[in-house]
Design a protein around this motif. Structure first.
Motif, PDB file in Angstrom:
ATOM      1  N   PRO A  88       0.864  -1.295   0.000  1.00  0.00           N
ATOM      2  CA  PRO A  88       0.035  -0.077  -0.099  1.00  0.00           C
ATOM      3  C   PRO A  88       0.830   1.208  -0.004  1.00  0.00           C
ATOM      4  N   THR A  90      -0.024   4.954   0.081  1.00  0.00           N
ATOM      5  CA  THR A  90      -0.783   6.146   0.037  1.00  0.00           C
ATOM      6  C   THR A  90      -0.078   7.400  -0.351  1.00  0.00           C
ATOM      7  N   ASP A 109       4.103   4.658   5.546  1.00  0.00           N
ATOM      8  CA  ASP A 109       4.023   3.549   4.614  1.00  0.00           C
ATOM      9  C   ASP A 109       4.789   3.426   3.274  1.00  0.00           C
ATOM     10  N   ASN A 336      -9.246  -1.751  -2.898  1.00  0.00           N
ATOM     11  CA  ASN A 336      -7.465  -1.813  -2.617  1.00  0.00           C
ATOM     12  C   ASN A 336      -7.013  -2.819  -3.534  1.00  0.00           C
TER      13      ASN A 336
END
Length: 354
Positions: A88, A90, A109, A336
């Motif tokens: 992930p 972001t 992240d 996602n």
């Protein structure tokens, strides 16, 4: 490559398993997975029969590579055939750029890309697939250093790679969803190629994919879907009453003077494109988000939120695939994930060279 003799796959950042399902449909067996979200872990365990042990429910930063290999049933010196995962990220997603602290590169992240390259280096798979947001390839302050570092670390781990941004709609998925794919094998091995588009049409006002076969539309995908009304599907609040009159394929701009609305409600370009956006049954769905705000579409052309069986169809999950959790958790798991059909097309290319 038959399903029975498929290569051994290990999966990081598994989520609900969209990437994993595609990889299994291409003939691999996902035998170990790492995922920190409890609902997604339970979704994985419900749907994946080749897992040798329970999903490792933990943050990847706390998981040793040896633990993942052991979970896959691999002994000392044994290597997996395939490593897959979509860290992930972001800070590089379109919405991530809005936050100054993310722009400054302070998002923890960001280090998840490094967690992937660490496992790549230590597990030494015969091939890998890494998926991510396409904004990671942008030539800007946030993305460029991160992308350059990622490619350098893959190279230092001893792998050759190729990368491209693929739009899911160009591969038969009824959703426009551009994603970055990086695939690779140890240096000196025969390199796989990324798949070529099977379908085509227009996306963001330009032609994309293979013009000989039109994109699969939302109308085709949702044909015959069996779904019960959901308690949260009505759109209420301040703007919900505006949704019914918006024509399919249009958004809040319907209520602007530029579109000749007799009683304009909004200024031109004052909202996100997806605000009060309705599906057009004659086109693929726009990208479905993981955490949409209350007025963020796409909404069904009937003027309500999409139901879970409909969202699954727009991602190419089988109707029988079971998602665990409350409605907003299921939305996040789906929003996602990599559409399984797109993942399958990429994994098939990798399987050819193994």
């Amino acid at each position: 490559m038959g399903n029975m003799t498929g290569g051994v796959g290990i999966s990081l950042f598994s989520g609900a398993g969209g990437l994993d399902l595609g990889v299994e449909n291409a003939g691999f067996e996902v035998r170990a997975a790492v995922e920190r979200d409890r609902d997604a872990v339970m979704t994985m365990e419900k749907n994946f029969i080749h897992l040798k042990s329970p999903v490792l429910q933990n943050d990847i930063l706390n998981v040793e590579t040896e633990e993942i290999l052991a979970a896959a049933g691999l002994g000392e010196g044994e290597r997996p055939d395939l490593l897959v995962g979509g860290p992930p990220c972001t800070p590089f997603s379109k919405s991530g750029f809005w936050l100054e602290w993310k722009r400054a590169g302070l998002d923890p992240d960001a280090s998840l890309l490094q967690a992937y390259t660490r496992v790549l280096r230590e597990a030494r798979p015969r091939a890998f697939i890494l998926e991510n947001v396409y904004a990671l390839t942008y030539n800007n302050k946030a993305s460029k250093p991160a992308f350059d570092r990622l490619l350098r670390e893959i190279d230092e781990a001893g792998y050759e790679l190729t990368w491209r941004v693929l739009n899911a709609a160009d591969f038969g998925v009824p959703q426009a969803r551009p994603r970055l794919f990086i695939i690779g094998v140890p240096k000196g091995q025969k390199m796989p190629v990324l798949p070529t588009a099977t379908h085509g049409g227009s996306w963001e006002r330009r032609a994309t994919g293979n013009a000989e076969r039109p994109h699969v539309t939302a109308g085709e995908a949702l044909k015959g879907v069996v779904s019960d009304p959901e308690p949260t599907e009505e759109v209420g609040g301040r703007w919900g009453h505006l949704l019914p009159d918006i024509p399919p394929g249009q958004n809040y701009l319907f209520y602007t003077k530029e579109k000749d609305h007799p009683d304009p409600v909004f200024e031109w370009r004052s909202k996100y494109w997806s605000f009060l956006l309705k599906l057009d049954p004659n086109k693929p769905s726009p990208t479905i988000q993981a955490q949409p705000g209350p007025y963020v579409g796409p909404f069904h052309w009937e003027g309500r939120r999409l139901r879970v069986p409909e969202v699954k169809r727009l991602f190419t999950f089988p109707d029988s695939f079971e998602l665990v959790g409350k409605r907003n958790s299921v939305q996040a798991q789906l929003g996602n994930c990599v559409p399984p059909l797109l993942a399958q097309r990429v994994a098939e290319q990798v399987a050819k060279v193994l």
